[in-house]
Scaffold this active site. Structure first.
Site, PDB file in Angstrom:
ATOM      1  N   ARG A  91      87.791-109.294  -8.997  1.00  0.00           N
ATOM      2  CA  ARG A  91      88.282-110.463  -8.022  1.00  0.00           C
ATOM      3  C   ARG A  91      87.036-111.559  -8.245  1.00  0.00           C
ATOM      4  O   ARG A  91      85.926-111.142  -7.892  1.00  0.00           O
ATOM      5  CB  ARG A  91      88.321-109.728  -6.574  1.00  0.00           C
ATOM      6  CG  ARG A  91      88.387-110.894  -5.434  1.00  0.00           C
ATOM      7  CD  ARG A  91      88.502-110.118  -3.984  1.00  0.00           C
ATOM      8  NE  ARG A  91      88.711-111.340  -3.258  1.00  0.00           N
ATOM      9  CZ  ARG A  91      87.676-111.621  -2.212  1.00  0.00           C
ATOM     10  NH1 ARG A  91      86.474-110.954  -2.299  1.00  0.00           N
ATOM     11  NH2 ARG A  91      87.997-112.397  -1.383  1.00  0.00           N
ATOM     12  N   HIS A 135      86.304-120.125  -1.748  1.00  0.00           N
ATOM     13  CA  HIS A 135      85.390-119.007  -1.081  1.00  0.00           C
ATOM     14  C   HIS A 135      84.056-119.913  -0.798  1.00  0.00           C
ATOM     15  O   HIS A 135      83.030-119.989  -1.504  1.00  0.00           O
ATOM     16  CB  HIS A 135      84.855-117.803  -2.348  1.00  0.00           C
ATOM     17  CG  HIS A 135      84.187-116.907  -1.699  1.00  0.00           C
ATOM     18  ND1 HIS A 135      84.323-115.607  -1.915  1.00  0.00           N
ATOM     19  CD2 HIS A 135      82.999-116.854  -1.029  1.00  0.00           C
ATOM     20  CE1 HIS A 135      83.617-114.674  -1.191  1.00  0.00           C
ATOM     21  NE2 HIS A 135      82.767-115.535  -0.877  1.00  0.00           N
ATOM     22  N   GLU A 180      87.464-115.441   3.793  1.00  0.00           N
ATOM     23  CA  GLU A 180      86.777-115.424   5.273  1.00  0.00           C
ATOM     24  C   GLU A 180      86.714-116.640   5.842  1.00  0.00           C
ATOM     25  O   GLU A 180      85.704-117.268   6.022  1.00  0.00           O
ATOM     26  CB  GLU A 180      85.422-114.703   4.826  1.00  0.00           C
ATOM     27  CG  GLU A 180      85.320-113.387   4.414  1.00  0.00           C
ATOM     28  CD  GLU A 180      84.088-112.593   4.200  1.00  0.00           C
ATOM     29  OE1 GLU A 180      82.909-113.392   4.422  1.00  0.00           O
ATOM     30  OE2 GLU A 180      83.727-111.518   3.925  1.00  0.00           O
ATOM     31  N   ASN A 309      88.070-107.520   4.171  1.00  0.00           N
ATOM     32  CA  ASN A 309      86.598-107.203   4.107  1.00  0.00           C
ATOM     33  C   ASN A 309      86.000-106.703   5.392  1.00  0.00           C
ATOM     34  O   ASN A 309      86.336-107.119   6.466  1.00  0.00           O
ATOM     35  CB  ASN A 309      85.824-108.765   3.791  1.00  0.00           C
ATOM     36  CG  ASN A 309      86.269-109.288   2.650  1.00  0.00           C
ATOM     37  OD1 ASN A 309      87.191-108.927   1.633  1.00  0.00           O
ATOM     38  ND2 ASN A 309      85.839-110.563   2.326  1.00  0.00           N
ATOM     39  N   TYR A 311      82.215-104.636   6.409  1.00  0.00           N
ATOM     40  CA  TYR A 311      80.615-103.990   6.246  1.00  0.00           C
ATOM     41  C   TYR A 311      80.161-103.344   7.260  1.00  0.00           C
ATOM     42  O   TYR A 311      79.467-102.312   6.828  1.00  0.00           O
ATOM     43  CB  TYR A 311      79.854-105.398   5.962  1.00  0.00           C
ATOM     44  CG  TYR A 311      80.101-106.336   4.547  1.00  0.00           C
ATOM     45  CD1 TYR A 311      79.546-105.871   3.522  1.00  0.00           C
ATOM     46  CD2 TYR A 311      81.239-107.076   4.543  1.00  0.00           C
ATOM     47  CE1 TYR A 311      79.896-106.568   2.069  1.00  0.00           C
ATOM     48  CE2 TYR A 311      81.493-107.804   3.353  1.00  0.00           C
ATOM     49  CZ  TYR A 311      80.690-107.468   2.260  1.00  0.00           C
ATOM     50  OH  TYR A 311      81.021-107.987   1.094  1.00  0.00           O
ATOM     51  N   GLU A 385      86.476-106.538  -0.097  1.00  0.00           N
ATOM     52  CA  GLU A 385      85.022-106.518  -0.086  1.00  0.00           C
ATOM     53  C   GLU A 385      84.655-105.432   0.783  1.00  0.00           C
ATOM     54  O   GLU A 385      85.002-105.242   1.902  1.00  0.00           O
ATOM     55  CB  GLU A 385      84.187-107.837   0.604  1.00  0.00           C
ATOM     56  CG  GLU A 385      84.390-108.988  -0.551  1.00  0.00           C
ATOM     57  CD  GLU A 385      83.793-110.032   0.231  1.00  0.00           C
ATOM     58  OE1 GLU A 385      82.710-109.924   0.814  1.00  0.00           O
ATOM     59  OE2 GLU A 385      84.199-111.411  -0.158  1.00  0.00           O
TER      60      GLU A 385
HETATM   61  O1  IFM Z   1      78.131-112.464   0.024  1.00  0.00           O
HETATM   62  C1  IFM Z   1      79.134-112.287   0.919  1.00  0.00           C
HETATM   63  C2  IFM Z   1      80.372-112.859   0.670  1.00  0.00           C
HETATM   64  O2  IFM Z   1      80.427-114.284  -0.233  1.00  0.00           O
HETATM   65  C3  IFM Z   1      81.318-113.146   1.338  1.00  0.00           C
HETATM   66  N1  IFM Z   1      81.688-111.679   2.133  1.00  0.00           N
HETATM   67  C4  IFM Z   1      80.063-111.171   2.627  1.00  0.00           C
HETATM   68  C5  IFM Z   1      79.385-111.028   1.485  1.00  0.00           C
HETATM   69  C6  IFM Z   1      78.034-110.286   2.122  1.00  0.00           C
HETATM   70  O3  IFM Z   1      77.497-111.168   3.079  1.00  0.00           O
END
Ligand code: IFM
Length: 486
Positions: A91, A135, A180, A309, A311, A385
């Site tokens: 990706r 992006h 995002e 995405n 985290y 992500e």
């Molecule tokens: O690096 C970023 C990415 O560009 C978008 N999502 C989160 C990642 C980590 O912060």
């Protein structure tokens, strides 16, 4: 539809063997400005990030994406590395200012040629290209004309989507409109910790709407140019929001952040309406009259899957003093990225954190996937992500050992597997990121890569996690070292 998953039930305290569906896509992800470099090569003009990086005090150490990992010149080596690792998908994002430099008019052949060469090489190595149109690198000229708070930017974005689809639609079959949009709107125009660095809550809400509109228009433009088998999606950075307690003010804080982070996008995109509570929560700031008749219908386009995405979870309470907005893990600014929610405080979940200061909590990913499946039944999901930054270094043997990243990936992949076993249609997983790269406001001070980049020389060194991930990707089986937590 969910392919049957073989889940070997663990005995208490024992490692598990988790087999993923045979067609599950294993990939890695990057973004143009974070890796390409070659900022002024072959007709590329500045984006808002080039400008932002040049504004003193904005990006740590004054870092810029001028050279980054020099992927623009080292792409062949990077594709070969992916093939060696054994990943089946990649990706990446297209740089709008490389393809259509001023954000208007015809495309630039040399910019398109770069992506044609890259995708040819990926296909040659049996790696599926997954292209993101946006992006975060808005051509600076479009920001000068008002940027995302202005409606016209949505029209420009749809034109650019057509150019990209016409040039690459014969080889790229999986497309994402936006990455995002929450960051583009609320960090870019609200707290100002991302480009273009504006700090106006109403501009942030206008930007969110015009990003939604741009998405809807771009989906239509892509469908008009691409073959019918093309898969079209959007990627959202879902905030899995939890209240700190069951007290009414904390539960209400969670509802408000959920509206501002998630439902402001999923409402119009996937349900065909903005949430009423979002309008009420922000009524003191705007009457939302920038949403015109017919906009929401245009935004609400059928999608082939939803990019997720994730985290870290978001833990909130409703008791911050009006003057502060706590630390929500998105950089420091005197301005809140949460319009109308200044009384919300953000907290860390107990337990380990990454070098970003983000809590490590795979249960959040599992719960998020279950919730998305319940909220949008029948819509396949793709983890576009997931990953972690740690303070990696090269040891005297020339290796990079990153056990914390392996533990992070293992926990999150097990969480994805549990969701699939529970019936959620998750089609794939993209590790963020293939390479260490330019981490926006943090410059090069944070390393998210499975592959270490020695910036002075550009040398790539696959970390232990890259070898580990490659084994999982090639076999489609995750062997956990400890029983994963439910
Ligand atoms: O690096 C970023 C990415 O560009 C978008 N999502 C989160 C990642 C980590 O912060």
């Amino acid at each position: 539809m969910v392919t049957a998953v073989r889940h070997v039930a663990p005995q208490a305290g024992t490692p598990e063997t988790l087999a993923f569906p045979p067609l599950f896509l294993w990939g890695t992800a990057t973004a143009a400005y974070q890796i390409e470099g070659a900022a002024a090569v072959d007709g590329r003009t500045p984006s808002i990030w080039d400008t932002y990086c040049r504004t003193p005090g904005r990006v740590r150490n004054g870092d810029t994406g001028d050279v980054a990992t020099d992927h623009y010149h080292r792409w062949r080596e990077d594709v070969a590395m992916m093939a060696d690792l054994g990943v089946g998908a990649y990706r990446f994002s297209l740089a709008w200012p490389r393809i259509q430099p001023t954000g208007r008019g015809p495309s630039v052949q040399k910019g398109l040629d770069f992506y044609r060469r890259l995708t040819d090489e990926l296909l040659e190595k049996n790696i599926k290209p997954v292209a993101t149109l946006y992006h975060w690198d808005l051509p600076q000229e479009l920001e000068d004309a008002g940027g995302w708070p202005e409606r016209v930017t949505a029209d420009r974005f749809a034109e650019y989507a057509s150019l990209a689809a016409e040039a690459l639609g014969d080889r790229v079959h999986t497309w994402t409109t936006l990455n995002e949009p929450w960051c583009s709107s609320f960090l870019g125009y609200g707290s100002g910790v991302h480009a273009p660095g504006r700090t106006d809550p109403v501009a942030a809400l206008r930007a969110a709407h015009h990003l939604n509109l741009g998405h809807g228009k771009a989906v239509q433009a892509l469908r008009a140019s691409l073959p019918s088998r093309a898969q079209i999606s959007v990627t959202l950075n879902f905030h899995h929001v939890r209240p700190l307690s069951e007290q009414a003010q904390d539960v209400d804080a969670a509802r408000r952040i959920d509206a501002l982070a998630n439902r402001v996008f999923t409402g119009p995109m996937l349900k065909g309406a903005y949430p009423d509570d979002l309008f009420q929560d922000t009524a003191r700031l705007t009457d939302w009259s920038f949403v015109r008749d017919g906009d929401v219908q245009e935004i609400h386009q059928p999608l082939d899957f939803l990019g997720v995405n994730y985290y870290s979870p978001t833990l909130v309470s409703g008791d911050a003093p009006e003057s502060s907005h706590g630390s929500d893990g998105h950089g420091n600014s005197a301005h809140s990225p949460w319009p109308g929610a200044k009384d919300v405080a953000f907290h860390l979940t107990p337990g380990p954190t990454t070098a970003m200061g983000w809590s490590v909590d795979p249960t959040g990913l599992n719960e998020l996937l279950l919730r998305l499946d319940a909220d949008f039944p029948g819509l396949p999901l793709m983890i576009t992500e997931n990953g972690a930054a740690f303070d990696d270094y090269v040891n005297p043997q020339g290796e990079v050992n990153d056990p914390d990243r392996i533990a992070y990936l293992e926990g999150h992949l097990a969480a994805v597997h549990r969701a699939i076993a529970a019936g959620v249609d998750v089609r794939g997983y993209f590790l963020w990121s293939l390479l260490d790269n330019f981490e926006w406001g943090y410059g090069y001070s944070r390393r998210f890569g499975a592959v270490y980049v020695d910036y002075p020389t550009g040398k790539r060194i696959p970390k232990a996690s890259a070898h580990w991930y490659g084994k999982v990707a090639r076999s489609g089986v995750l062997h956990t070292s400890t029983e994963s937590v439910d």
